[in-house]
Design an enzyme around this catalytic site. Structure first.
Site, short mmCIF file in Angstrom:
data_model
loop_
_atom_site.label_atom_id
_atom_site.label_comp_id
_atom_site.label_asym_id
_atom_site.label_seq_id
_atom_site.Cartn_x
_atom_site.Cartn_y
_atom_site.Cartn_z
N GLU A 71 0.82 -1.21 0.00
CA GLU A 71 0.00 0.00 0.00
C GLU A 71 0.85 1.27 0.00
O GLU A 71 0.51 2.25 -0.66
CB GLU A 71 -0.95 0.01 1.20
CG GLU A 71 -2.03 -1.08 1.15
CD GLU A 71 -2.96 -0.94 -0.06
OE1 GLU A 71 -2.98 0.13 -0.70
OE2 GLU A 71 -3.66 -1.93 -0.36
N TYR A 119 -6.65 6.30 4.07
CA TYR A 119 -6.70 5.30 3.01
C TYR A 119 -5.94 4.03 3.40
O TYR A 119 -6.47 2.91 3.34
CB TYR A 119 -6.14 5.84 1.68
CG TYR A 119 -5.85 4.70 0.75
CD1 TYR A 119 -6.87 4.10 0.04
CD2 TYR A 119 -4.57 4.13 0.68
CE1 TYR A 119 -6.65 2.99 -0.75
CE2 TYR A 119 -4.33 3.03 -0.10
CZ TYR A 119 -5.36 2.46 -0.81
OH TYR A 119 -5.13 1.35 -1.55
N ASP A 156 -9.70 6.12 -2.73
CA ASP A 156 -8.53 6.55 -3.50
C ASP A 156 -9.01 7.17 -4.81
O ASP A 156 -10.21 7.40 -5.00
CB ASP A 156 -7.60 5.36 -3.75
CG ASP A 156 -8.16 4.42 -4.80
OD1 ASP A 156 -9.40 4.38 -4.95
OD2 ASP A 156 -7.37 3.75 -5.49
#
Length: 343
Positions: free
Chosen positions: A33, A116, A134
């Site tokens: 990520e 996020y 996102d």
DNA sequence: AATCCGGGGAA
DNA sequence: TTCCCAGGATT
């Protein structure tokens, strides 16, 4: 059929095989990520493989030198991600015994993890129903539901998070989150979306009203600063040069570069300026490497760069063997010069 | 709320 | 050229 069901069904038959999807441990998901923030999967993939290979566990990453982490990150950009990655690895080892926080709010306390990333990790690894928002999610939801609120406003951020949170599949939040992003990345694309064969074609507000290409709405335009860089490439008779670490705030923090003379405009530097830069060194000659400055574009800065090759007999203490310069992390524009110049 | 922080790929 | 990418930190 509901939006959520359609999406999950689409995902099951359209998902790509990606290395981090084969695992659910927080280290691998966290690493993927961070690498993928503002980065396309095709670009980040090689870096993910390299990091997993070099640092298989959070303990390995914590033991590393920041300089080596930055070297492996070289070329990916947004280098604060690498510095925060390393910092957080150390934090997890030293204050959490190597165990990641197992919920959204705990993850949010870590450097480099915002809403996020905390949502992605907590949903994928711990089945916590936290919706990710996102760039893909903004695009898909704004189109399917016909939302014109600017995505780069605080109101937009709240609105889209709330909507995604309402839609999330609480039984499989991680799958839902990845499905929504995958759909945006491969089907509901910014350009040439596949509207003609879309699982949402019967209900998509943007498609019905022919607003697809107007969404999502994004306001403002980023201002770009022009800067003029002159890099001094010193070359000594015993094959040494000088690289300096950028320690100040701003671009490329903690990366290395040749000694820099920055100017306010495109005027050329003089021999005297070069000499003044190195009072203790006797410079023999200075010749420009690229007569026409090369332009290097960053998101908020346009750099006009000229390299100047300065010959000298010896460099003293600061001299670095040219054979070792490839061990240091450098901005990609410096790397490209080194490759092209080949000393 | 604005601004900063990289580099690359696609149209 | 312009846009945007599995965003976050700082001001």
């Amino acid at each position: 059929m509901s939006f959520t069901s359609k999406l999950i069904d689409w995902y099951q038959s359209n998902k790509r095989e990606l290395p981090w999807r084969a695992r659910k441990d927080p280290y691998a998901i966290w690493l993927s990520e961070i690498i993928l923030q503002q980065t396309r999967i095709e670009q980040g993939l090689k870096y993910y493989e390299a990091f997993i290979e070099t640092y298989p566990t959070v303990f390995d990453l914590a033991k590393a030198e920041e300089e080596d982490v930055l070297k492996l990150w070289q070329g990916l950009g947004y280098y604060s991600r690498a510095r925060n990655l390393h910092h957080t690895a150390i934090s997890i080892v030293e204050t959490h015994k190597g165990i990641f926080p197992e919920n959204h709010s705990g993850l949010m306390k870590l450097k480099g993890i915002g809403d996020y990333t905390a949502s992605a990790i907590s949903s994928i690894c711990y089945n916590e129903p936290q919706a990710v928002v996102d760039g893909n999610v903004y695009r898909v939801l704004s189109r399917v539901f016909g939302i014109f609120t600017p995505i780069n406003s605080s109101q937009g951020a709240k609105e889209f998070k709330t909507l995604a949170q309402k839609l999330i599949d609480t039984k499989q939040p991680g799958e839902f989150n990845q499905a929504l992003m995958e759909f945006g990345a491969t089907h509901c694309k910014p350009q040439n979306p596949g509207c003609e064969h879309c699982v949402f074609s019967s209900t998509c507000v943007a498609l019905k009203k022919e607003f697809v290409m107007q969404l999502p709405v994004k306001t403002g335009k980023t201002k770009v600063r022009k800067r003029y860089f002159n890099y001094l490439v010193l070359v000594s008779d015993d094959e040494k040069t000088i690289l300096e670490k950028r320690t100040e705030k701003g671009i490329w923090k903690n990366l290395y570069q040749f000694p820099l003379i920055e100017k306010e405009n495109s005027s050329k530097i003089t021999f005297e300026e070069v000499e003044k830069c190195f009072p203790e060194i006797e410079i023999d000659s200075v010749t420009v490497h690229n007569e026409i400055p090369l332009t290097h574009k960053l998101s908020h800065q346009h750099l006009q760069i000229q390299f100047w090759v300065a010959s000298t007999a010896a460099l003293g203490e600061k001299g670095l063997p040219i054979s070792k310069i490839n061990e240091l992390p450098v901005p990609i524009v410096i790397h490209n010069f080194i490759v092209d110049f080949s000393f």
